[in-house]
Design a protein around this motif. Structure first.
Motif, PDB file in Angstrom:
ATOM      1  N   HIS A 106       2.642   4.331 -11.193  1.00  0.00           N
ATOM      2  CA  HIS A 106       1.408   4.477 -10.419  1.00  0.00           C
ATOM      3  C   HIS A 106       0.246   5.038 -11.243  1.00  0.00           C
ATOM      4  O   HIS A 106      -0.852   5.180 -10.733  1.00  0.00           O
ATOM      5  CB  HIS A 106       1.651   5.384  -9.203  1.00  0.00           C
ATOM      6  CG  HIS A 106       2.435   4.723  -8.122  1.00  0.00           C
ATOM      7  ND1 HIS A 106       3.805   4.764  -8.080  1.00  0.00           N
ATOM      8  CD2 HIS A 106       2.039   3.990  -7.063  1.00  0.00           C
ATOM      9  CE1 HIS A 106       4.219   4.092  -7.031  1.00  0.00           C
ATOM     10  NE2 HIS A 106       3.174   3.616  -6.397  1.00  0.00           N
ATOM     11  N   GLU A 139       3.305  11.069   1.979  1.00  0.00           N
ATOM     12  CA  GLU A 139       3.218  10.222   3.174  1.00  0.00           C
ATOM     13  C   GLU A 139       1.772  10.068   3.615  1.00  0.00           C
ATOM     14  O   GLU A 139       1.333   8.961   3.959  1.00  0.00           O
ATOM     15  CB  GLU A 139       4.040  10.826   4.313  1.00  0.00           C
ATOM     16  CG  GLU A 139       5.526  10.751   4.124  1.00  0.00           C
ATOM     17  CD  GLU A 139       6.291  11.532   5.194  1.00  0.00           C
ATOM     18  OE1 GLU A 139       5.668  11.996   6.173  1.00  0.00           O
ATOM     19  OE2 GLU A 139       7.522  11.670   5.041  1.00  0.00           O
ATOM     20  N   LEU A 142      -0.149   7.782   1.241  1.00  0.00           N
ATOM     21  CA  LEU A 142       0.191   6.379   1.502  1.00  0.00           C
ATOM     22  C   LEU A 142      -0.447   5.884   2.803  1.00  0.00           C
ATOM     23  O   LEU A 142      -0.901   4.741   2.877  1.00  0.00           O
ATOM     24  CB  LEU A 142       1.708   6.198   1.535  1.00  0.00           C
ATOM     25  CG  LEU A 142       2.398   6.331   0.187  1.00  0.00           C
ATOM     26  CD1 LEU A 142       3.904   6.403   0.353  1.00  0.00           C
ATOM     27  CD2 LEU A 142       2.014   5.181  -0.732  1.00  0.00           C
ATOM     28  N   GLY A 196      -2.547   3.765   0.844  1.00  0.00           N
ATOM     29  CA  GLY A 196      -1.417   3.020   0.306  1.00  0.00           C
ATOM     30  C   GLY A 196      -1.105   3.447  -1.118  1.00  0.00           C
ATOM     31  O   GLY A 196      -1.508   4.519  -1.572  1.00  0.00           O
ATOM     32  N   PRO A 197      -0.408   2.586  -1.862  1.00  0.00           N
ATOM     33  CA  PRO A 197       0.024   2.959  -3.214  1.00  0.00           C
ATOM     34  C   PRO A 197      -1.130   3.102  -4.203  1.00  0.00           C
ATOM     35  O   PRO A 197      -0.932   3.546  -5.328  1.00  0.00           O
ATOM     36  CB  PRO A 197       0.966   1.825  -3.623  1.00  0.00           C
ATOM     37  CG  PRO A 197       0.754   0.736  -2.663  1.00  0.00           C
ATOM     38  CD  PRO A 197       0.115   1.296  -1.444  1.00  0.00           C
ATOM     39  N   LEU A 236      -1.721   9.988  -5.620  1.00  0.00           N
ATOM     40  CA  LEU A 236      -0.298   9.684  -5.508  1.00  0.00           C
ATOM     41  C   LEU A 236       0.495   9.940  -6.796  1.00  0.00           C
ATOM     42  O   LEU A 236       1.546  10.577  -6.741  1.00  0.00           O
ATOM     43  CB  LEU A 236      -0.093   8.254  -5.015  1.00  0.00           C
ATOM     44  CG  LEU A 236       1.321   7.882  -4.615  1.00  0.00           C
ATOM     45  CD1 LEU A 236       1.834   8.764  -3.482  1.00  0.00           C
ATOM     46  CD2 LEU A 236       1.389   6.421  -4.206  1.00  0.00           C
TER      47      LEU A 236
END
Length: 176
Positions: free
Chosen positions: A108, A65, A68, A72-73, A78
Motif C-alpha cells: 500500500h 476499518e 477503508l 478504501g485501500p 492506511l
C-alpha cells in the motif's frame, strides 16, 4: 449506444449520490469519521508506548476499518496503520502476523518513498528473526525448546532457550 451510455452515466451519477449520502450518514452516526480514525491512531500510539499491545492492536484495527470505509485501500493513512500493526505484532512475538502486516504495508506504500524503505527494512528484520528462529529450532531437534515473547515489564523482546547443552543454549540465545 448513445442511449445505453446515457443510462449508464445516469446510474453512475445516482450511485455516486447514494454513496455520498451513505458516507454523510455514516459520519453523522460516527461510523466513518476521519477525526475518529486519527484519534484511534493516536490512542494506539499511546497504548503502544505504554506497552499495552492488546489495546493498541484493537485501536489500530478499528482505525484501519474506518480508513477503508472512508476511502478504501487508497486511503493515505492506511500504510502507516498497517505498519504500526506489524510493529505491535512483532513486539508480541507474533512473527507470522507481523510479516503479513509488513507485506501489506509495503503493497500500500507509494513507490520510491522513505516510508517504503522503512517498511522494507521492517520486513527484512521480521524475516531475519523468523529465519533465525526456525534455524534455532532445527538445531535443537527436540532436545530443548525456544520461546520468543514480549516482556511484561520492559520494552524488550525476551528470548528463552532451554536445552541439555549449556554452550549450545547460550550460543543460540546470543545469536537470536
Amino acid at each position: 449506444i448513445c442511449g445505453l451510455l446515457a443510462t449508464l452515466q445516469e446510474r453512475y451519477s445516482l450511485a455516486q449520490q447514494r454513496l455520498q449520502q451513505a458516507l454523510q450518514g455514516a459520519r453523522w452516526l460516527g461510523i466513518a469519521d476521519p477525526e475518529r480514525m486519527e484519534s484511534l491512531y493516536t490512542q494506539a500510539f499511546l497504548e503502544f508506548k505504554q506497552e499495552n499491545t492488546v489495546a493498541a492492536r484493537r485501536h489500530l484495527r478499528r482505525a484501519m476499518e474506518l480508513a477503508l470505509d472512508l476511502q478504501g485501500p487508497e486511503h493515505p493513512r492506511l500504510p502507516a496503520l498497517i505498519e504500526a500493526l506489524a510493529r505491535v505484532e512483532l513486539l508480541e512475538g507474533r512473527l507470522e502476523e507481523a510479516e503479513q502486516q509488513a507485506w501489506q504495508a509495503i503493497q500500500h506504500s507509494p513507490p520510491q518513498t522513505e516510508e517504503l524503505i522503512r517498511r522494507k527494512v521492517l520486513l527484512g528484520r521480521i524475516l531475519l528473526l523468523r529465519n533465525n528462529h526456525h534455524q534455532a529450532e532445527q538445531q535443537l531437534k527436540g532436545r530443548g525448546r525456544l520461546l520468543i515473547r514480549k516482556s511484561g515489564t520492559e520494552p524488550v523482546i525476551r528470548v528463552m532457550v532451554e536445552g541439555d547443552q549449556q554452550q549450545e543454549v547460550e550460543a543460540l540465545a546470543n545469536h537470536l
